[in-house]
Design an enzyme around this catalytic site. Structure first.
Site, PDB file in Angstrom:
ATOM      1  N   ARG A  34      40.083  19.311  53.272  1.00 18.25           N
ATOM      2  CA  ARG A  34      38.921  18.795  52.555  1.00 18.25           C
ATOM      3  C   ARG A  34      37.849  18.328  53.534  1.00 18.25           C
ATOM      4  O   ARG A  34      38.140  17.695  54.544  1.00 18.25           O
ATOM      5  CB  ARG A  34      39.323  17.646  51.639  1.00 18.25           C
ATOM      6  CG  ARG A  34      40.304  18.116  50.585  1.00 18.25           C
ATOM      7  CD  ARG A  34      40.307  17.287  49.332  1.00 18.25           C
ATOM      8  NE  ARG A  34      41.359  17.772  48.448  1.00 18.25           N
ATOM      9  CZ  ARG A  34      41.236  18.810  47.628  1.00 18.25           C
ATOM     10  NH1 ARG A  34      40.098  19.455  47.563  1.00 18.25           N
ATOM     11  NH2 ARG A  34      42.252  19.198  46.875  1.00 18.25           N
ATOM     12  N   ASP A  35      36.601  18.657  53.214  1.00 18.02           N
ATOM     13  CA  ASP A  35      35.459  18.218  54.011  1.00 18.02           C
ATOM     14  C   ASP A  35      35.300  16.706  53.856  1.00 18.02           C
ATOM     15  O   ASP A  35      35.452  16.183  52.753  1.00 18.02           O
ATOM     16  CB  ASP A  35      34.194  18.944  53.543  1.00 18.02           C
ATOM     17  CG  ASP A  35      33.058  18.817  54.525  1.00 18.02           C
ATOM     18  OD1 ASP A  35      32.561  17.679  54.715  1.00 18.02           O
ATOM     19  OD2 ASP A  35      32.644  19.840  55.095  1.00 18.02           O
ATOM     20  N   ILE A  36      34.998  16.013  54.949  1.00 16.47           N
ATOM     21  CA  ILE A  36      34.850  14.557  54.874  1.00 16.47           C
ATOM     22  C   ILE A  36      33.500  14.132  54.294  1.00 16.47           C
ATOM     23  O   ILE A  36      33.312  12.964  53.954  1.00 16.47           O
ATOM     24  CB  ILE A  36      35.080  13.873  56.244  1.00 16.47           C
ATOM     25  CG1 ILE A  36      34.055  14.339  57.273  1.00 16.47           C
ATOM     26  CG2 ILE A  36      36.501  14.089  56.730  1.00 16.47           C
ATOM     27  CD1 ILE A  36      34.024  13.503  58.537  1.00 16.47           C
ATOM     28  N   ASN A  90      28.233  29.473  58.019  1.00 13.39           N
ATOM     29  CA  ASN A  90      26.997  29.171  58.746  1.00 13.39           C
ATOM     30  C   ASN A  90      27.216  29.614  60.189  1.00 13.39           C
ATOM     31  O   ASN A  90      28.232  29.263  60.794  1.00 13.39           O
ATOM     32  CB  ASN A  90      26.693  27.670  58.709  1.00 13.39           C
ATOM     33  CG  ASN A  90      26.446  27.178  57.298  1.00 13.39           C
ATOM     34  OD1 ASN A  90      25.794  27.838  56.503  1.00 13.39           O
ATOM     35  ND2 ASN A  90      26.977  26.010  56.979  1.00 13.39           N
ATOM     36  N   VAL A  99      29.776  22.499  63.695  1.00 17.26           N
ATOM     37  CA  VAL A  99      31.008  22.599  64.482  1.00 17.26           C
ATOM     38  C   VAL A  99      31.147  24.073  64.845  1.00 17.26           C
ATOM     39  O   VAL A  99      31.250  24.934  63.964  1.00 17.26           O
ATOM     40  CB  VAL A  99      32.245  22.102  63.698  1.00 17.26           C
ATOM     41  CG1 VAL A  99      33.503  22.279  64.530  1.00 17.26           C
ATOM     42  CG2 VAL A  99      32.066  20.646  63.287  1.00 17.26           C
ATOM     43  N   HIS A 103      34.539  28.885  60.618  1.00 16.13           N
ATOM     44  CA  HIS A 103      35.045  28.265  59.395  1.00 16.13           C
ATOM     45  C   HIS A 103      34.231  28.734  58.198  1.00 16.13           C
ATOM     46  O   HIS A 103      33.084  29.128  58.332  1.00 16.13           O
ATOM     47  CB  HIS A 103      35.029  26.739  59.479  1.00 16.13           C
ATOM     48  CG  HIS A 103      33.679  26.119  59.692  1.00 16.13           C
ATOM     49  ND1 HIS A 103      33.040  26.135  60.915  1.00 16.13           N
ATOM     50  CD2 HIS A 103      32.861  25.458  58.847  1.00 16.13           C
ATOM     51  CE1 HIS A 103      31.877  25.508  60.805  1.00 16.13           C
ATOM     52  NE2 HIS A 103      31.738  25.096  59.549  1.00 16.13           N
ATOM     53  N   HIS A 105      33.220  27.477  54.224  1.00 12.94           N
ATOM     54  CA  HIS A 105      33.191  26.403  53.237  1.00 12.94           C
ATOM     55  C   HIS A 105      33.543  27.005  51.881  1.00 12.94           C
ATOM     56  O   HIS A 105      32.959  28.016  51.481  1.00 12.94           O
ATOM     57  CB  HIS A 105      31.780  25.805  53.121  1.00 12.94           C
ATOM     58  CG  HIS A 105      31.271  25.180  54.366  1.00 12.94           C
ATOM     59  ND1 HIS A 105      31.259  23.824  54.564  1.00 12.94           N
ATOM     60  CD2 HIS A 105      30.734  25.726  55.484  1.00 12.94           C
ATOM     61  CE1 HIS A 105      30.732  23.557  55.747  1.00 12.94           C
ATOM     62  NE2 HIS A 105      30.409  24.695  56.325  1.00 12.94           N
TER      63      HIS A 105
END
Length: 117
Positions: A34-36, A90, A99, A103, A105
């Site tokens: 999970r994204d923070i 991205n 980052v 990755h 999303h």
């Protein structure tokens, strides 16, 4: 070197267990957590264990793992009960990448007719 853990990479540290994350799926090559700072009710990041700076570099070097990354993103959406969702890569700071470890999303749980990431 590409593919090798980088000591200054946040996601490499998460893969190594040095930084905690809320993991939702894990395979031999891919980790989803999970994204923070979520941009949607469901916002999960799916990353390869190996360090590549972006999705294109990952796909060029490890096409099988790039395919697994996409398949796992779909499994995350299924596990989260999402029929409609968005997958976002991205690439580069100008595109919003913060980052520099490949990755994707996985975003869902709300209308997807607006810019989110």
């Amino acid at each position: 070197m590409a593919g090798e853990p980088q000591s200054d990479c946040l996601f490499c540290k998460i893969v190594a267990g040095e930084i905690p994350a809320t993991v939702v799926r894990k395979t031999e090559h891919v980790l989803a957590f999970r994204d923070i700072a979520p941009k949607a009710p469901t916002h999960v990041l799916v990353i390869p264990h190996a360090h590549y700076p972006n999705a294109a570099a990952l796909a060029a070097a490890e096409p099988r793992i790039a395919g697994e990354l996409l398949a796992e993103a779909g499994e995350v959406a299924r596990d989260e009960g999402l029929d409609d969702y968005r997958l976002i890569f991205n690439t580069g700071a100008g595109a919003g990448q913060t980052v520099f470890h490949a990755h994707v999303h996985v975003l869902g749980g709300m209308p997807m007719n607006e810019r989110m990431v």
